[in-house]
Design a protein around this motif. Sequence first.
Motif, PDB file in Angstrom:
ATOM      1  N   UNK A  24     -58.399 -36.767 100.056  1.00  0.00           N
ATOM      2  CA  UNK A  24     -58.971 -38.027  99.593  1.00  0.00           C
ATOM      3  C   UNK A  24     -59.560 -38.809 100.760  1.00  0.00           C
ATOM      4  N   UNK A  25     -58.860 -38.830 101.889  1.00  0.00           N
ATOM      5  CA  UNK A  25     -59.380 -39.523 103.071  1.00  0.00           C
ATOM      6  C   UNK A  25     -60.690 -38.882 103.518  1.00  0.00           C
ATOM      7  N   UNK A  26     -60.720 -37.568 103.575  1.00  0.00           N
ATOM      8  CA  UNK A  26     -61.935 -36.872 103.989  1.00  0.00           C
ATOM      9  C   UNK A  26     -63.083 -37.137 103.019  1.00  0.00           C
ATOM     10  N   UNK A  27     -62.815 -37.079 101.722  1.00  0.00           N
ATOM     11  CA  UNK A  27     -63.854 -37.328 100.729  1.00  0.00           C
ATOM     12  C   UNK A  27     -64.342 -38.774 100.796  1.00  0.00           C
ATOM     13  N   UNK A  29     -64.489 -40.698 103.508  1.00  0.00           N
ATOM     14  CA  UNK A  29     -65.399 -40.803 104.651  1.00  0.00           C
ATOM     15  C   UNK A  29     -66.739 -40.145 104.343  1.00  0.00           C
ATOM     16  N   UNK A  30     -66.694 -39.024 103.659  1.00  0.00           N
ATOM     17  CA  UNK A  30     -67.934 -38.333 103.306  1.00  0.00           C
ATOM     18  C   UNK A  30     -68.805 -39.208 102.406  1.00  0.00           C
ATOM     19  N   UNK A  31     -68.188 -39.831 101.421  1.00  0.00           N
ATOM     20  CA  UNK A  31     -68.953 -40.692 100.518  1.00  0.00           C
ATOM     21  C   UNK A  31     -69.485 -41.930 101.236  1.00  0.00           C
ATOM     22  N   UNK A  32     -68.709 -42.436 102.184  1.00  0.00           N
ATOM     23  CA  UNK A  32     -69.177 -43.590 102.936  1.00  0.00           C
ATOM     24  C   UNK A  32     -70.400 -43.214 103.772  1.00  0.00           C
ATOM     25  N   UNK A  33     -70.369 -42.050 104.393  1.00  0.00           N
ATOM     26  CA  UNK A  33     -71.518 -41.600 105.186  1.00  0.00           C
ATOM     27  C   UNK A  33     -72.747 -41.378 104.311  1.00  0.00           C
ATOM     28  N   UNK A  34     -72.532 -40.831 103.118  1.00  0.00           N
ATOM     29  CA  UNK A  34     -73.654 -40.641 102.192  1.00  0.00           C
ATOM     30  C   UNK A  34     -74.255 -41.981 101.794  1.00  0.00           C
ATOM     31  N   UNK A  35     -73.394 -42.925 101.450  1.00  0.00           N
ATOM     32  CA  UNK A  35     -73.879 -44.250 101.039  1.00  0.00           C
ATOM     33  C   UNK A  35     -74.588 -44.944 102.191  1.00  0.00           C
ATOM     34  N   UNK A  36     -74.056 -44.801 103.381  1.00  0.00           N
ATOM     35  CA  UNK A  36     -74.645 -45.451 104.553  1.00  0.00           C
ATOM     36  C   UNK A  36     -76.012 -44.867 104.893  1.00  0.00           C
ATOM     37  N   UNK A  37     -76.247 -43.641 104.513  1.00  0.00           N
ATOM     38  CA  UNK A  37     -77.551 -43.038 104.810  1.00  0.00           C
ATOM     39  C   UNK A  37     -78.664 -43.626 103.946  1.00  0.00           C
ATOM     40  N   UNK A  38     -78.302 -44.241 102.833  1.00  0.00           N
ATOM     41  CA  UNK A  38     -79.325 -44.819 101.964  1.00  0.00           C
ATOM     42  C   UNK A  38     -79.486 -46.322 102.155  1.00  0.00           C
ATOM     43  N   UNK A  39     -78.392 -47.004 102.535  1.00  0.00           N
ATOM     44  CA  UNK A  39     -78.476 -48.443 102.784  1.00  0.00           C
ATOM     45  C   UNK A  39     -77.273 -48.887 103.607  1.00  0.00           C
ATOM     46  N   UNK A  40     -77.409 -49.995 104.317  1.00  0.00           N
ATOM     47  CA  UNK A  40     -76.283 -50.473 105.127  1.00  0.00           C
ATOM     48  C   UNK A  40     -75.096 -50.891 104.250  1.00  0.00           C
ATOM     49  N   UNK A  46     -63.737 -52.179 103.598  1.00  0.00           N
ATOM     50  CA  UNK A  46     -63.553 -52.433 102.166  1.00  0.00           C
ATOM     51  C   UNK A  46     -64.134 -51.291 101.339  1.00  0.00           C
ATOM     52  N   UNK A  47     -65.310 -50.810 101.728  1.00  0.00           N
ATOM     53  CA  UNK A  47     -65.939 -49.701 101.016  1.00  0.00           C
ATOM     54  C   UNK A  47     -65.045 -48.468 101.082  1.00  0.00           C
ATOM     55  N   UNK A  48     -64.522 -48.176 102.265  1.00  0.00           N
ATOM     56  CA  UNK A  48     -63.678 -47.002 102.469  1.00  0.00           C
ATOM     57  C   UNK A  48     -62.406 -47.080 101.624  1.00  0.00           C
ATOM     58  N   UNK A  49     -61.723 -48.229 101.648  1.00  0.00           N
ATOM     59  CA  UNK A  49     -60.488 -48.370 100.893  1.00  0.00           C
ATOM     60  C   UNK A  49     -60.752 -48.334  99.388  1.00  0.00           C
ATOM     61  N   UNK A  50     -61.810 -48.966  98.933  1.00  0.00           N
ATOM     62  CA  UNK A  50     -62.136 -48.948  97.506  1.00  0.00           C
ATOM     63  C   UNK A  50     -62.476 -47.531  97.050  1.00  0.00           C
ATOM     64  N   UNK A  54     -60.374 -45.389  94.287  1.00  0.00           N
ATOM     65  CA  UNK A  54     -61.012 -44.819  93.100  1.00  0.00           C
ATOM     66  C   UNK A  54     -60.809 -43.309  93.025  1.00  0.00           C
ATOM     67  N   UNK A  55     -60.906 -42.639  94.150  1.00  0.00           N
ATOM     68  CA  UNK A  55     -60.666 -41.194  94.167  1.00  0.00           C
ATOM     69  C   UNK A  55     -59.218 -40.872  93.809  1.00  0.00           C
ATOM     70  N   UNK A  56     -58.272 -41.649  94.340  1.00  0.00           N
ATOM     71  CA  UNK A  56     -56.852 -41.420  94.052  1.00  0.00           C
ATOM     72  C   UNK A  56     -56.566 -41.649  92.569  1.00  0.00           C
ATOM     73  N   UNK A  57     -57.094 -42.724  92.017  1.00  0.00           N
ATOM     74  CA  UNK A  57     -56.881 -43.000  90.594  1.00  0.00           C
ATOM     75  C   UNK A  57     -57.492 -41.899  89.728  1.00  0.00           C
TER      76      UNK A  57
END
Length: 78
Positions: A24-27, A29-40, A46-50, A54-57
Amino acid sequence: LPHEAALRAWMRERFPRLVDIDDIVQESYSRMLQARSTSPIASPKAFLFATARNLALGRLRHEKVASNFVLEIGRAHV
């Protein structure tokens, strides 16, 4: 990865039943990097913890559905 230790500790406290926190931690970070590539991202922590929450739930919901499915199959064969 400045928030990784805090994220892992939070995940262990908030979701003690999860055995795949590393995934979940790895996923997250991966999603954060993907999102960051499209916009700041205004608040990366907060984005990482949220995202991790969501992934854990989602993982817990999936496990619940899967275990209910197995129980139903077991009852059908009895």
